[in-house]
Design an enzyme around this catalytic site. Structure first.
Site, PDB file in Angstrom:
ATOM      1  N   ILE A   1       0.856  -1.190   0.000  1.00 17.23           N
ATOM      2  CA  ILE A   1       0.000   0.000   0.000  1.00 17.23           C
ATOM      3  C   ILE A   1       0.885   1.231   0.000  1.00 17.23           C
ATOM      4  O   ILE A   1       1.488   1.593   1.020  1.00 17.23           O
ATOM      5  CB  ILE A   1      -0.939   0.004   1.228  1.00 17.23           C
ATOM      6  CG1 ILE A   1      -1.727  -1.312   1.309  1.00 17.23           C
ATOM      7  CG2 ILE A   1      -1.890   1.198   1.164  1.00 17.23           C
ATOM      8  CD1 ILE A   1      -2.522  -1.472   2.592  1.00 17.23           C
ATOM      9  N   GLY A   2       0.999   1.872  -1.159  1.00 14.34           N
ATOM     10  CA  GLY A   2       1.836   3.042  -1.301  1.00 14.34           C
ATOM     11  C   GLY A   2       1.052   4.336  -1.169  1.00 14.34           C
ATOM     12  O   GLY A   2      -0.170   4.332  -0.986  1.00 14.34           O
ATOM     13  N   ASN A   3       1.743   5.459  -1.291  1.00 15.10           N
ATOM     14  CA  ASN A   3       1.082   6.753  -1.179  1.00 15.10           C
ATOM     15  C   ASN A   3       0.131   7.015  -2.340  1.00 15.10           C
ATOM     16  O   ASN A   3      -0.914   7.635  -2.159  1.00 15.10           O
ATOM     17  CB  ASN A   3       2.138   7.869  -1.147  1.00 15.10           C
ATOM     18  CG  ASN A   3       2.954   7.840   0.128  1.00 15.10           C
ATOM     19  OD1 ASN A   3       2.426   7.980   1.217  1.00 15.10           O
ATOM     20  ND2 ASN A   3       4.257   7.643  -0.013  1.00 15.10           N
TER      21      ASN A   3
ATOM     22  N   THR B   1       8.584  26.170 -22.830  1.00 14.65           N
ATOM     23  CA  THR B   1       8.390  25.920 -21.391  1.00 14.65           C
ATOM     24  C   THR B   1       8.303  24.430 -21.107  1.00 14.65           C
ATOM     25  O   THR B   1       8.865  23.933 -20.137  1.00 14.65           O
ATOM     26  CB  THR B   1       7.115  26.632 -20.907  1.00 14.65           C
ATOM     27  OG1 THR B   1       7.251  28.034 -21.128  1.00 14.65           O
ATOM     28  CG2 THR B   1       6.899  26.384 -19.411  1.00 14.65           C
TER      29      THR B   1
ATOM     30  N   GLY C   1      10.103   3.024   6.435  1.00 12.05           N
ATOM     31  CA  GLY C   1       8.890   2.615   5.737  1.00 12.05           C
ATOM     32  C   GLY C   1       8.869   1.128   5.449  1.00 12.05           C
ATOM     33  O   GLY C   1       9.882   0.532   5.069  1.00 12.05           O
ATOM     34  N   ALA C   2       7.699   0.521   5.605  1.00 13.27           N
ATOM     35  CA  ALA C   2       7.562  -0.925   5.390  1.00 13.27           C
ATOM     36  C   ALA C   2       7.910  -1.316   3.967  1.00 13.27           C
ATOM     37  O   ALA C   2       8.489  -2.383   3.723  1.00 13.27           O
ATOM     38  CB  ALA C   2       6.129  -1.354   5.718  1.00 13.27           C
ATOM     39  N   ASP C   3       7.580  -0.456   3.012  1.00 14.32           N
ATOM     40  CA  ASP C   3       7.907  -0.762   1.618  1.00 14.32           C
ATOM     41  C   ASP C   3       9.409  -0.757   1.386  1.00 14.32           C
ATOM     42  O   ASP C   3       9.934  -1.569   0.606  1.00 14.32           O
ATOM     43  CB  ASP C   3       7.220   0.235   0.684  1.00 14.32           C
ATOM     44  CG  ASP C   3       7.530   1.696   1.026  1.00 14.32           C
ATOM     45  OD1 ASP C   3       7.982   1.986   2.152  1.00 14.32           O
ATOM     46  OD2 ASP C   3       7.300   2.552   0.153  1.00 14.32           O
TER      47      ASP C   3
END
Length: 271
Positions: free
Chosen positions: A11-13, A199, A122-124
């Site tokens: 489960i990531g951000n 740009t 972090g667990a990841d």
């Protein structure tokens, strides 16, 4: 000895990755958006849809496996999203008929963690370095390019020395656009030239080429501090893009965190 199918969930951000392992093989993978809130029923729906999709999986058909054959009997979670972790734990408990392992304090990693407070790690990142060391040995630098760009340094003794955390490519591009009204969010690819003629090209040079320069520079700093060079492996959504530009990244690796979760599951469930 044959092992029961198991689910690995990262489960990531930004996204959540779900992998189904059958023995040692990653048989199927799903990627879903990580929401700010989710209910147990919603997670159950995700898991049911994932398992239902296996009927159409080419590898499943080739192996002649049935839905019953692939019913997961265990699971493991690495989460950097505390508000929704409990919903996943509850849903996986119902799906697998046992509580999932959760990467964190008390779980055997097999790696000495050189962090002043390991609970901050972090667990990841833990799962990733476990998978990377198993695949590539030591010494090693693992660079993950997702929402954040992280460096995990594994020294010549196979120990986690420490790491670096910086904004990821997409995060940098979005923050730049948010901070300046006339700067657009651009597609993240390398421009043909460093000196932008528009740009869009200027932002691509600053963000994409800037990320490459930062990575190569930080790897050089790490080598200088260690006193020796290491192998460098990149993982994550933007790994292949940066690998084409980098002078220090040796190779890329897919599904590294899921593989690390599988190793952690095996190490902590053996009788």
């Amino acid at each position: 000895m044959a092992q029961s199918p198991m689910l690995a969930v990262n489960i990531g951000n930004t996204v959540t990755k779900i992998g189904l392992y059958n023995n040692e093989s990653l048989l199927a993978k799903w990627i879903v958006t990580t929401p700010s809130t989710i209910t147990v029923s919603e997670v159950q729906t995700i898991l049911m849809n994932f398992t239902s999709s296996l009927s159409y999986n080419k590898e499943v058909k080739k192996l002649g496996l049935t839905q019953q054959d692939l019913a997961p009997k265990g699971s493991i979670i690495a989460s950097v999203a505390p508000p929704i972790t409990n919903a996943w734990i509850s849903a996986l408990t119902l799906t697998c008929e046992r509580r999932p392992l959760v990467v964190g304090p008390g779980l055997k990693t097999g790696i000495k963690l050189g962090y002043s407070d390991p609970s901050e790690l972090g667990a990841d990142r833990i799962a990733e370095m476990v998978g990377a060391r198993d695949l590539f040995g030591a010494p090693l630098i693992v660079i993950n390019l997702e929402t954040t760009t992280t460096f995990e340094v594994i020294n010549d003794k196979g120990e986690f020395e420490g790491g670096i955390i910086a904004p990821g490519l997409e995060t940098s591009a979005k923050e730049l656009a948010n901070a300046a009204a006339k700067i657009p969010v651009v597609d993240l690819k390398a421009p043909k030239k460093t000196i932008g003629k528009s740009t869009r090209e200027a932002v691509q040079a600053g963000v994409v080429l800037g990320e490459d320069a930062r990575i190569d520079g930080l790897v050089t700093y790490i080598w200088r501090e260690l006193g020796y060079k290491t192998k460098v492996v990149a993982a994550g959504a933007d790994a292949k893009l940066i690998k084409t530009l980098s002078q220090t990244i040796d190779e890329t690796a897919e599904n590294l965190t899921l593989y690390g979760l599988k190793l952690l599951y095996d190490r902590n469930t053996k009788s």
